[in-house]
Design a protein around this motif. Sequence first.
Motif, PDB file in Angstrom:
ATOM      1  N   LEU A   1      11.696 -27.986   3.013  1.00  0.00           N
ATOM      2  CA  LEU A   1      10.577 -27.088   2.741  1.00  0.00           C
ATOM      3  C   LEU A   1       9.652 -27.026   3.938  1.00  0.00           C
ATOM      4  N   ALA A   2       8.977 -25.893   4.093  1.00  0.00           N
ATOM      5  CA  ALA A   2       8.035 -25.711   5.199  1.00  0.00           C
ATOM      6  C   ALA A   2       6.743 -26.451   4.890  1.00  0.00           C
ATOM      7  N   LEU A   3       6.214 -27.166   5.883  1.00  0.00           N
ATOM      8  CA  LEU A   3       4.936 -27.852   5.736  1.00  0.00           C
ATOM      9  C   LEU A   3       3.826 -26.978   6.280  1.00  0.00           C
ATOM     10  N   ALA A   4       2.672 -27.044   5.623  1.00  0.00           N
ATOM     11  CA  ALA A   4       1.547 -26.218   6.062  1.00  0.00           C
ATOM     12  C   ALA A   4       1.025 -26.740   7.387  1.00  0.00           C
ATOM     13  N   PRO A   5       0.747 -25.861   8.343  1.00  0.00           N
ATOM     14  CA  PRO A   5       0.145 -26.307   9.604  1.00  0.00           C
ATOM     15  C   PRO A   5      -1.310 -26.695   9.369  1.00  0.00           C
TER      16      PRO A   5
ATOM     17  N   LEU B   1      -7.011 -26.611   2.116  1.00  0.00           N
ATOM     18  CA  LEU B   1      -5.627 -27.082   2.127  1.00  0.00           C
ATOM     19  C   LEU B   1      -5.578 -28.566   1.774  1.00  0.00           C
ATOM     20  N   ASP B   2      -4.696 -28.918   0.846  1.00  0.00           N
ATOM     21  CA  ASP B   2      -4.542 -30.322   0.465  1.00  0.00           C
ATOM     22  C   ASP B   2      -3.898 -31.075   1.630  1.00  0.00           C
ATOM     23  N   LEU B   3      -4.515 -32.185   2.025  1.00  0.00           N
ATOM     24  CA  LEU B   3      -3.976 -32.985   3.131  1.00  0.00           C
ATOM     25  C   LEU B   3      -2.528 -33.396   2.865  1.00  0.00           C
ATOM     26  N   ALA B   4      -2.190 -33.615   1.575  1.00  0.00           N
ATOM     27  CA  ALA B   4      -0.831 -34.044   1.241  1.00  0.00           C
ATOM     28  C   ALA B   4       0.205 -32.970   1.526  1.00  0.00           C
ATOM     29  N   ALA B   5      -0.230 -31.720   1.668  1.00  0.00           N
ATOM     30  CA  ALA B   5       0.707 -30.619   1.902  1.00  0.00           C
ATOM     31  C   ALA B   5       0.812 -30.247   3.369  1.00  0.00           C
ATOM     32  N   LEU B   6       0.022 -30.927   4.228  1.00  0.00           N
ATOM     33  CA  LEU B   6       0.016 -30.568   5.646  1.00  0.00           C
ATOM     34  C   LEU B   6       1.139 -31.278   6.395  1.00  0.00           C
ATOM     35  N   ASP B   7       1.459 -30.733   7.556  1.00  0.00           N
ATOM     36  CA  ASP B   7       2.323 -31.410   8.515  1.00  0.00           C
ATOM     37  C   ASP B   7       1.471 -32.503   9.153  1.00  0.00           C
TER      38      ASP B   7
ATOM     39  N   ALA C   1       0.675 -41.653  -0.374  1.00  0.00           N
ATOM     40  CA  ALA C   1       0.907 -40.416  -1.110  1.00  0.00           C
ATOM     41  C   ALA C   1       1.111 -39.247  -0.167  1.00  0.00           C
ATOM     42  N   THR C   2       0.306 -39.202   0.901  1.00  0.00           N
ATOM     43  CA  THR C   2       0.431 -38.079   1.825  1.00  0.00           C
ATOM     44  C   THR C   2       1.709 -38.172   2.637  1.00  0.00           C
ATOM     45  N   VAL C   3       2.044 -39.368   3.090  1.00  0.00           N
ATOM     46  CA  VAL C   3       3.297 -39.534   3.826  1.00  0.00           C
ATOM     47  C   VAL C   3       4.481 -39.183   2.938  1.00  0.00           C
ATOM     48  N   SER C   4       4.392 -39.571   1.652  1.00  0.00           N
ATOM     49  CA  SER C   4       5.471 -39.255   0.727  1.00  0.00           C
ATOM     50  C   SER C   4       5.667 -37.752   0.601  1.00  0.00           C
ATOM     51  N   ALA C   5       4.562 -37.028   0.487  1.00  0.00           N
ATOM     52  CA  ALA C   5       4.674 -35.578   0.344  1.00  0.00           C
ATOM     53  C   ALA C   5       5.321 -34.964   1.576  1.00  0.00           C
ATOM     54  N   THR C   6       4.906 -35.431   2.745  1.00  0.00           N
ATOM     55  CA  THR C   6       5.492 -34.905   3.972  1.00  0.00           C
ATOM     56  C   THR C   6       6.976 -35.219   4.052  1.00  0.00           C
ATOM     57  N   ALA C   7       7.341 -36.473   3.767  1.00  0.00           N
ATOM     58  CA  ALA C   7       8.748 -36.870   3.844  1.00  0.00           C
ATOM     59  C   ALA C   7       9.587 -36.102   2.829  1.00  0.00           C
ATOM     60  N   SER C   8       9.048 -35.932   1.618  1.00  0.00           N
ATOM     61  CA  SER C   8       9.790 -35.209   0.589  1.00  0.00           C
ATOM     62  C   SER C   8      10.014 -33.763   0.984  1.00  0.00           C
ATOM     63  N   ALA C   9       8.970 -33.153   1.537  1.00  0.00           N
ATOM     64  CA  ALA C   9       9.102 -31.758   1.941  1.00  0.00           C
ATOM     65  C   ALA C   9      10.122 -31.613   3.056  1.00  0.00           C
ATOM     66  N   ARG C  10      10.095 -32.554   4.007  1.00  0.00           N
ATOM     67  CA  ARG C  10      11.070 -32.479   5.098  1.00  0.00           C
ATOM     68  C   ARG C  10      12.483 -32.689   4.568  1.00  0.00           C
ATOM     69  N   GLY C  11      12.617 -33.672   3.660  1.00  0.00           N
ATOM     70  CA  GLY C  11      13.944 -33.949   3.131  1.00  0.00           C
ATOM     71  C   GLY C  11      14.501 -32.779   2.350  1.00  0.00           C
ATOM     72  N   ALA C  12      13.632 -32.022   1.692  1.00  0.00           N
ATOM     73  CA  ALA C  12      14.085 -30.880   0.915  1.00  0.00           C
ATOM     74  C   ALA C  12      14.197 -29.614   1.757  1.00  0.00           C
TER      75      ALA C  12
END
Length: 602
Positions: A374-378, A447-453, A361-372
């Motif tokens: 979108l900025a990932l939270a540090p 911060l939700d881990l799924a939203a982090l870089d 789930a967390t990898v998916s969120a990161t990949a989706s954000a990168r693909g779109a």
Amino acid sequence: MDADQAKTQAAGAGEDTPAKAASRLLAAAVADDRTAIGRSGRIAALADLIWIPQAFLLALSVADMVEPGVAGGPVMATLAHPGVAGLLIGLLALVRLQLGLLAGRTAQAAAERVKARLRARLLGGLAEAGPSATLPGAGAVAAAVTDQIEAAGPYVRRFLPLRPRLSLVPLAILVTAFAVNWLSALILLAAGPMIPLFMALIGLKARAASDSQHGELARMGAFLLDRLRGLDTLRLAGALERTDAAVAHAGERFRLATMKVLKVAFLSSTVLELFSALGLALVAVYVGFSLLGQVSAGTWGAPMDLFTGLFVLLLAPEFFAPLRAFAAAYHDKAGAEAAARILVTLPLADPAPMAATPVSATVSATASARGAGLALAPPPARSPEVILDALTLAPGGRPVIDRLSLRLPAGGRLIVAGPSGAGKSTLIDALTGLRRIDGGRILLDGLDLAALDLDAWRARLAFLSQEPRLFFGTVTANLRRARPEATEAEMWAALDLAGARDLVEQMPRGLGTRLGEDGFGLSVGEARRIALARAALRRDALMLIADEPTAGLDDDTAGVVIAGLDRLSQGVSTVIASHDPRVLALPGLRLDIGQRVQEVAE
């Protein structure tokens, strides 16, 4: 088979025998291409059936040339003309060729998709496995990605499309032969089933031989890769001659296993040729004696003529053709099943659409954000407060952590207890973002881990595993993997903290001593102390994670490692998974998997 069925079967794989699990794996891999494989088989069957009118035209033309007027009637006489018959036979041959090529291309494309699907499942399973997972050796994985998965290609390309051919072609030829001469059809009917019967018996031996060959190949691959990776160490230790002998022995075992497979292949070919030759010989003898007037049985009233005899003789080889193809492809089936029995022992991702299924789930969120874009939270700027909010982890569909909620203060220590397999390592993998979160959230300073870089987050972790990875190179090179700019003084300080100064000082060249691949030359405890010193150099670490840090260590070495961990974790949010009573006695929060959270006082 739809995705839900495949998942249900995959979840129950551990309850079945390896043969059933392997069959289920192959069935899931080809499920999406059943239609294409069936279409390929039907096209190939149609190509085979074209031989019937070709044989009719050829027998009619030859018989008319030998006995003019045998054709009878204007239409038959026209068809019997050598020019007309030759033209029609050539056109039919061209159509048959094109159908055969189309069937081959369709089956080849399906085979490539099946292999790609299996590779995706294997690579996805390896990617989904966290650092605490027990993984096969790199040589075994390399053999699986290449040889074992490649074995599925001939199975899909040659064996599976045979089913329509086996059900349609022999039956059509039998019916045609029966229409012109019923006794020849009975001879074919008696000889034909003997081939698959004996091939099934031989197949038992073929499966055992294929299992042995694939097993030896996987072992040899792992052995060779291990020796290549440690070649410099072997050279320094003067063990090259012994290694040469071991490599030769491994090659000899694989040669013998391969020769067993070839012996079975030759045996099956002999059986195939024996029964097909007997069938053809019996038909030929019967036709010959019938044409000589010695046998009159089997005809529909009139004695057998040259046209009928030639037509039956031309049909007989094609009756055995699908059976011969089945016998030849049976080894492809045995090889694919043997390879699948090895593949099911490896970590495989779910057979759901893998292009759309996230590794976690967390990898998916990161990949989706990168693909779109979108900025990932540090990650947090300091060692964070960790909150598990109704966290659920269910690897393989079995919940090991169910709606767990707890709060670890910033700089606090969490000791995770529980027997092996309880879920300690699964929780650690979730904290690093390397496995699926099946429910709830992990919050780091809110911060939700799924939203982090996640790359940045993992770069700020200090991790000590049961089997720390040390690399070929000097002690300095291994330590500086944690912090490339570390000075010699800082490295000695880290070694002091880990209780490893004396160990390194006793080495021939101190910090300049070369270590073998995977710490070759060091004991488990020594390697773990070097790894602890490496973790101590991570001054910017936001969290310290240790998974069974004292497993397999003697009391003295374990005491040194525990003391080093205690010092290293001061002021850093720390999670330690262990069932060692000495580790559980450390102060901090204690989580017994499946029980309540409690606090161990200072």
